[in-house]
Design a protein around this motif. Structure first.
Motif, PDB file in Angstrom:
ATOM      1  N   ARG A 129       1.108   8.453  -9.307  1.00 35.88           N
ATOM      2  CA  ARG A 129       1.681   9.588  -8.580  1.00 35.88           C
ATOM      3  C   ARG A 129       1.059   9.696  -7.194  1.00 35.88           C
ATOM      4  NH1 ARG A 129       0.752  14.719 -12.201  1.00 35.88           N
ATOM      5  NH2 ARG A 129      -1.091  13.489 -12.824  1.00 35.88           N
ATOM      6  N   ILE A 130       1.884  10.067  -6.215  1.00 34.29           N
ATOM      7  CA  ILE A 130       1.408  10.208  -4.839  1.00 34.29           C
ATOM      8  C   ILE A 130       1.549  11.663  -4.403  1.00 34.29           C
ATOM      9  CG2 ILE A 130       1.808   9.581  -2.432  1.00 34.29           C
ATOM     10  CD1 ILE A 130       2.517   6.798  -3.333  1.00 34.29           C
ATOM     11  N   ILE A 131       0.451  12.222  -3.908  1.00 36.22           N
ATOM     12  CA  ILE A 131       0.405  13.599  -3.440  1.00 36.22           C
ATOM     13  C   ILE A 131       0.217  13.574  -1.930  1.00 36.22           C
ATOM     14  CG2 ILE A 131      -0.665  15.860  -3.779  1.00 36.22           C
ATOM     15  CD1 ILE A 131       0.408  14.491  -6.360  1.00 36.22           C
ATOM     16  N   THR A 132       0.948  14.413  -1.213  1.00 30.99           N
ATOM     17  CA  THR A 132       0.859  14.438   0.242  1.00 30.99           C
ATOM     18  C   THR A 132       0.346  15.783   0.744  1.00 30.99           C
ATOM     19  OG1 THR A 132       3.164  15.164   0.455  1.00 30.99           O
ATOM     20  CG2 THR A 132       2.752  12.786   0.504  1.00 30.99           C
ATOM     21  N   GLY A 133      -0.051  15.786   1.996  1.00 28.20           N
ATOM     22  CA  GLY A 133      -0.462  17.012   2.669  1.00 28.20           C
ATOM     23  C   GLY A 133       0.059  17.006   4.089  1.00 28.20           C
TER      24      GLY A 133
ATOM     25  N   ALA B 155       4.729  16.069  12.245  1.00 33.21           N
ATOM     26  CA  ALA B 155       3.297  16.288  12.476  1.00 33.21           C
ATOM     27  C   ALA B 155       2.506  15.348  11.570  1.00 33.21           C
ATOM     28  CB  ALA B 155       2.935  17.740  12.193  1.00 33.21           C
ATOM     29  N   PRO B 156       1.215  15.156  11.838  1.00 30.66           N
ATOM     30  CA  PRO B 156       0.413  14.262  11.009  1.00 30.66           C
ATOM     31  C   PRO B 156       0.452  14.628   9.534  1.00 30.66           C
ATOM     32  CG  PRO B 156      -0.790  14.815  12.991  1.00 30.66           C
ATOM     33  CD  PRO B 156       0.441  15.678  12.992  1.00 30.66           C
TER      34      PRO B 156
ATOM     35  N   SER C 105      -3.582   8.058   6.143  1.00 32.14           N
ATOM     36  CA  SER C 105      -3.217   9.083   7.119  1.00 32.14           C
ATOM     37  C   SER C 105      -2.296   8.487   8.168  1.00 32.14           C
ATOM     38  CB  SER C 105      -4.470   9.651   7.787  1.00 32.14           C
ATOM     39  OG  SER C 105      -4.123  10.496   8.870  1.00 32.14           O
ATOM     40  N   SER C 106      -1.344   9.292   8.625  1.00 30.83           N
ATOM     41  CA  SER C 106      -0.408   8.809   9.647  1.00 30.83           C
ATOM     42  C   SER C 106      -1.047   8.744  11.025  1.00 30.83           C
ATOM     43  CB  SER C 106       0.830   9.716   9.692  1.00 30.83           C
ATOM     44  OG  SER C 106       0.472  11.032  10.093  1.00 30.83           O
TER      45      SER C 106
ATOM     46  N   ARG D 291       0.864  -1.184   0.000  1.00 33.87           N
ATOM     47  CA  ARG D 291       0.000   0.000   0.000  1.00 33.87           C
ATOM     48  C   ARG D 291       0.899   1.233   0.000  1.00 33.87           C
ATOM     49  NH1 ARG D 291      -5.121   1.216   0.047  1.00 33.87           N
ATOM     50  NH2 ARG D 291      -5.945   3.013   1.181  1.00 33.87           N
ATOM     51  N   PRO D 292       1.295   1.723  -1.175  1.00 31.56           N
ATOM     52  CA  PRO D 292       2.288   2.802  -1.276  1.00 31.56           C
ATOM     53  C   PRO D 292       1.913   4.070  -0.526  1.00 31.56           C
ATOM     54  CG  PRO D 292       1.909   1.795  -3.426  1.00 31.56           C
ATOM     55  CD  PRO D 292       0.878   1.240  -2.502  1.00 31.56           C
ATOM     56  N   VAL D 293       0.616   4.388  -0.454  1.00 30.52           N
ATOM     57  CA  VAL D 293       0.224   5.627   0.220  1.00 30.52           C
ATOM     58  C   VAL D 293       0.543   5.585   1.708  1.00 30.52           C
ATOM     59  CG1 VAL D 293      -1.556   6.449  -1.369  1.00 30.52           C
ATOM     60  CG2 VAL D 293      -2.132   4.703   0.322  1.00 30.52           C
ATOM     61  N   ALA D 294       0.588   4.392   2.294  1.00 28.94           N
ATOM     62  CA  ALA D 294       0.893   4.276   3.719  1.00 28.94           C
ATOM     63  C   ALA D 294       2.331   4.708   3.988  1.00 28.94           C
ATOM     64  CB  ALA D 294       0.659   2.847   4.197  1.00 28.94           C
ATOM     65  N   ALA D 295       3.253   4.178   3.184  1.00 30.69           N
ATOM     66  CA  ALA D 295       4.666   4.556   3.352  1.00 30.69           C
ATOM     67  C   ALA D 295       4.868   6.042   3.104  1.00 30.69           C
ATOM     68  CB  ALA D 295       5.528   3.730   2.398  1.00 30.69           C
ATOM     69  N   ALA D 296       4.170   6.599   2.107  1.00 31.09           N
ATOM     70  CA  ALA D 296       4.322   8.023   1.768  1.00 31.09           C
ATOM     71  C   ALA D 296       3.816   8.913   2.898  1.00 31.09           C
ATOM     72  CB  ALA D 296       3.567   8.330   0.476  1.00 31.09           C
ATOM     73  N   ALA D 297       2.699   8.541   3.512  1.00 33.70           N
ATOM     74  CA  ALA D 297       2.151   9.345   4.608  1.00 33.70           C
ATOM     75  C   ALA D 297       3.066   9.300   5.835  1.00 33.70           C
ATOM     76  CB  ALA D 297       0.756   8.849   4.974  1.00 33.70           C
ATOM     77  N   ILE D 298       3.570   8.116   6.148  1.00 30.65           N
ATOM     78  CA  ILE D 298       4.466   7.967   7.299  1.00 30.65           C
ATOM     79  C   ILE D 298       5.760   8.753   7.084  1.00 30.65           C
ATOM     80  CG2 ILE D 298       5.863   6.306   8.596  1.00 30.65           C
ATOM     81  CD1 ILE D 298       3.608   4.251   8.042  1.00 30.65           C
ATOM     82  N   LYS D 299       6.302   8.678   5.879  1.00 28.61           N
ATOM     83  CA  LYS D 299       7.538   9.406   5.563  1.00 28.61           C
ATOM     84  C   LYS D 299       7.339  10.908   5.712  1.00 28.61           C
ATOM     85  CE  LYS D 299      10.963  10.129   1.914  1.00 28.61           C
ATOM     86  NZ  LYS D 299      11.351   9.839   0.508  1.00 28.61           N
ATOM     87  N   LYS D 300       6.214  11.417   5.198  1.00 29.04           N
ATOM     88  CA  LYS D 300       5.937  12.859   5.287  1.00 29.04           C
ATOM     89  C   LYS D 300       5.754  13.272   6.737  1.00 29.04           C
ATOM     90  CE  LYS D 300       5.114  16.745   3.080  1.00 29.04           C
ATOM     91  NZ  LYS D 300       6.122  17.343   2.172  1.00 29.04           N
ATOM     92  N   ALA D 301       5.117  12.438   7.536  1.00 32.62           N
ATOM     93  CA  ALA D 301       4.922  12.744   8.956  1.00 32.62           C
ATOM     94  C   ALA D 301       6.256  12.789   9.688  1.00 32.62           C
ATOM     95  CB  ALA D 301       4.001  11.707   9.588  1.00 32.62           C
TER      96      ALA D 301
END
Length: 494
Positions: free
Chosen positions: A368-372, A357-358, A461-462, A342-352
Motif C-alpha cells: 500500500r502507498i500512502i501520500t502526503g 504542490a510538492p 518526494s517530488s 520504484r512505485p513511490v516515485a510515480a505516486a509522489a509525482i502523481k500527487k504533486a
C-alpha cells in the motif's frame, strides 16, 4: 514486517570462525585490514535484509578477548581538514569519536597511527592532543616511489623507517575514519617489523562488498558499484583466482590491480606469499549468510535506484558529476530496472501534479502507498508522516492527530520570533507536537506508538526536502529519495 533475506546469526558464526582460522594459519598473529564502516553499515542492511547495521561490531565483540584496534589516519587528511561525507565531521574528530565508540562497548583501542607523515603542522597538533589524552601515537612516513620500488619499500629505509606499533593481542584490527588512510600499508609495515623481530604474523582483508561468491552481475554486487560510482570502483572476475583454482570469484579493480605488487611485498617480507589471489586474502563470509536470494535481489535493485536518485540530486546541487549518473544508468540496465520499478516515485509525482504542490509518498510492507500533500499548516513530508501513522494505527483519516490550536502557536513562534519564512511544520516539529498531544490524547498516543514501524519503508518526494526533514527520515530509518528539483527557483536553499 519486511521479509528477511539474510541470516545474521549464521553470518556471525561463520565469520568469527573464519577469522580464528586465519589467525591460526599465521601462527597466532593476524593484522586484519577492516574496510567499510564498522558502525552503522546501513548499505549492507539495505541490500541484505536481515543484516544488522552493527553486525561487524557484534563480530568483534565475539573476538574481543583476542582483538585490539589500531586506527590509521592520513596526515594529509588532517592538514586539509578532510570530512566524512555522511557525518560532516573532520577525520581527526572522527578518530576521537571512533575511540570513544570502541571503548564504550568494551573493545580495546591500542593506538593511533598517523600515516603519510611529513611534518604537517596540524598532524603534529593532533598527535599532541592524542598524547595528552593518554593515547599511544605512532608515525608512518611517505615512502618514495610507493608501491613500485619494492627493494626500497621493503627495507630499513622504507617500512623500516616507520615506527613499530607495539601490539598485545592475536588479532590487530586496522581501521580508519575513511578511505585513503593507509590501512594496507600500515599492515604491511607491521609485518616487516614483526618478521625482523622473529615474530610470526600474517595479513588478511575484511571487505563486505563485493561479495566474492556471488555472480559478477548479481544485484547485490551491482548495488556496491552504484554505491561507489564516485570512486570509479568496478567489480571484476578475479583473474588470479581463476588461473590458480579454475573458479570464478568477484573482486574489485583496485584490489586486483595492486595484487601483484602486494604479493611481491609479502614474498619479500615473509619469504613467500601466502596468497595466490586477492580473493584468497579476504575473510568475508557474507555470501553464506544469504538465506533468500530473491529478497536480497529485490532489495539491491531498490538500493541501485536510491543511488541513482541521489546522484541526480547531487548534480542538481552542484555536488556531483554527471558521469556518476551515467554509470548508474548503465548498472540499472545490467539488472533490467528503471525508475518505474520504484512505485513511490510515480505516486509522489502523481500527487504533486494533482495538487500543484510538492508531495511525498511512502510504501508499506504490504504494498500500500500512502501520500502526503502540502497544506497551509504542514509540509508534504509532515503530512505524509501523519497519514501513514494513521493507517498503521487503523485511525480514521478524518481525525486530527494534532489540533490546529497546537500547530498555530508553533507557527507563530517560527515566523514571529525564530526568523523562519516558512510557517509549515517540519517533520521533527510534527513528531514533537504529536508527542505532546499523546500525553493527554489516547488516539495521538496510538499514532505515536506506530513510529517504530516506519523503519525500512521506502519513500519518495517530488522535490528535494530540507535538511531538517532529510535528517528526520534518516533517524526514523525511512529510505527516502527525491526528484532532482527544488520547490522554488531560488539559488540558495537552506
Amino acid at each position: 514486517m519486511a521479509k528477511s533475506g539474510f541470516d545474521n546469526n549464521e553470518y556471525l558464526r561463520l565469520q568469527s570462525d573464519n577469522i580464528r582460522k586465519r589467525i591460526a594459519m599465521f601462527g597466532g598473529k593476524l593484522y586484519l585490514e577492516f574496510g567499510g564502516k564498522l558502525f552503522d553499515d546501513y548499505h549492507a542492511s539495505r541490500v541484505l535484509p536481515g543484516f544488522e547495521p552493527d553486525a561487524k561490531i557484534k563480530l568483534l565483540m565475539q573476538l574481543k578477548d583476542d582483538a585490539e584496534i589500531v586506527i590509521a589516519i592520513n596526515a594529509d587528511a588532517i592538514e586539509k581538514n578532510k570530512r566524512r561525507g555522511d557525518l560532516g565531521i573532520t577525520y581527526d574528530l572522527d578518530t576521537l569519536r571512533l575511540i570513544d565508540a570502541f571503548r564504550g562497548i568494551g573493545l580495546y583501542v591500542g593506538s593511533v597511527v598517523i600515516t603519510m607523515y611529513n611534518g604537517q603542522s596540524l598532524a603534529e597538533a593532533f598527535e599532541k592532543r592524542l598524547l595528552n589524552l593518554g593515547i599511544k601515537v605512532y608515525r608512518h612516513y611517505a615512502i618514495k616511489d610507493y608501491p613500485s620500488n619494492l627493494p626500497y619499500i621493503v627495507s630499513d629505509e622504507g617500512f623500516g623507517k616507520n615506527d613499530y606499533i607495539e601490539t598485545e593481542r592475536k588479532l590487530v584490527v586496522v581501521t580508519a575514519p575513511g578511505p585513503g588512510s593507509g590501512k594496507m600499508a600500515t599492515c604491511l609495515s607491521q609485518l616487516y617489523h614483526e618478521h625482523k623481530r622473529g615474530v610470526k604474523a600474517g595479513y588478511a582483508k575484511f571487505e563486505t562488498f563485493p561479495i566474492w561468491n556471488l555472480p559478477l552481475k548479481h544485484p547485490v554486487n551491482v548495488a556496491y558499484e552504484a554505491a561507489t560510482a564516485d570512486l570509479n570502483d568496478v567489480n571484476m572476475i578475479d583473474p588470479f583466482h581463476l588461473e590458480a583454482y579454475g573458479v570464478p570469484t568477484v573482486n574489485y579493480n583496485r584490489d586486483i590491480e595492486i595484487f601483484p605488487v602486494l604479493s611481491a611485498m609479502l614474498e619479500r617480507i615473509m619469504g613467500e606469499s601466502p596468497y595466490k589471489s586477492p580473493t584468497d586474502m579476504g575473510v568475508n563470509m557474507a555470501g553464506f549468510g544469504i538465506c533468500d536470494d530473491e529478497v536480497c535481489c529485490a532489495a539491491a535493485k531498490q538500493e541501485i535506484l536510491r543511488r541513482y536518485y541521489a546522484a541526480l540530486c547531487n548534480v542538481r546541487q552542484g555536488m556531483g558529476e554527471k558521469s556518476e549518473v551515467s554509470k548508474i544508468e548503465l548498472l540499472m540496465n545490467q539488472v533490467s530496472i528503471t525508475t518505474a520499478d520504484r512505485p513511490v516515485a510515480a505516486a509522489a509525482i502523481k500527487k504533486a501534479e494533482e495538487t500543484g504542490a510538492p508531495a511525498v509518498a511512502i510504501e508499506l510492507d504490504d504494498g500500500r502507498i500512502i501520500t502526503g500533500k502540502t497544506s497551509s499548516l504542514l509540509g508534504s513530508a509532515s503530512s505524509m508522516l501523519l497519514n501513514v501513522l494513521k493507517v498503521l494505527g487503523n485511525i480514521p483519516d478524518d481525525i486530527n492527530l494534532i489540533s490546529p490550536t497546537i500547530i498555530e502557536p508553533i507557527q507563530r513562534m517560527k515566523t514571529g520570533f525564530l526568523g523562519n519564512h516558512n510557517p509549515r511544520l517540519h517533520t521533527d516539529e510534527v513528531l514533537i507536537a504529536l508527542s505532546i498531544c499523546a500525553a493527554t490524547n489516547d488516539v495521538a498516543k496510538k499514532a505515536l506508538d506506530q513510529v517504530p514501524k516506519l523503519k525500512g519503508l521506502e519513500a519518495h518526494s517530488s522535490v528535494i526536502l530540507s535538511s531538517v526533514d532529510v535528517n528526520t527520515f534518516k533517524k526514523l530509518g525511512i529510505n527516502i529519495t527525491f526528484e532532482p528539483q527544488y520547490q522554488t527557483k531560488k539559488l540558495f536553499h537552506g
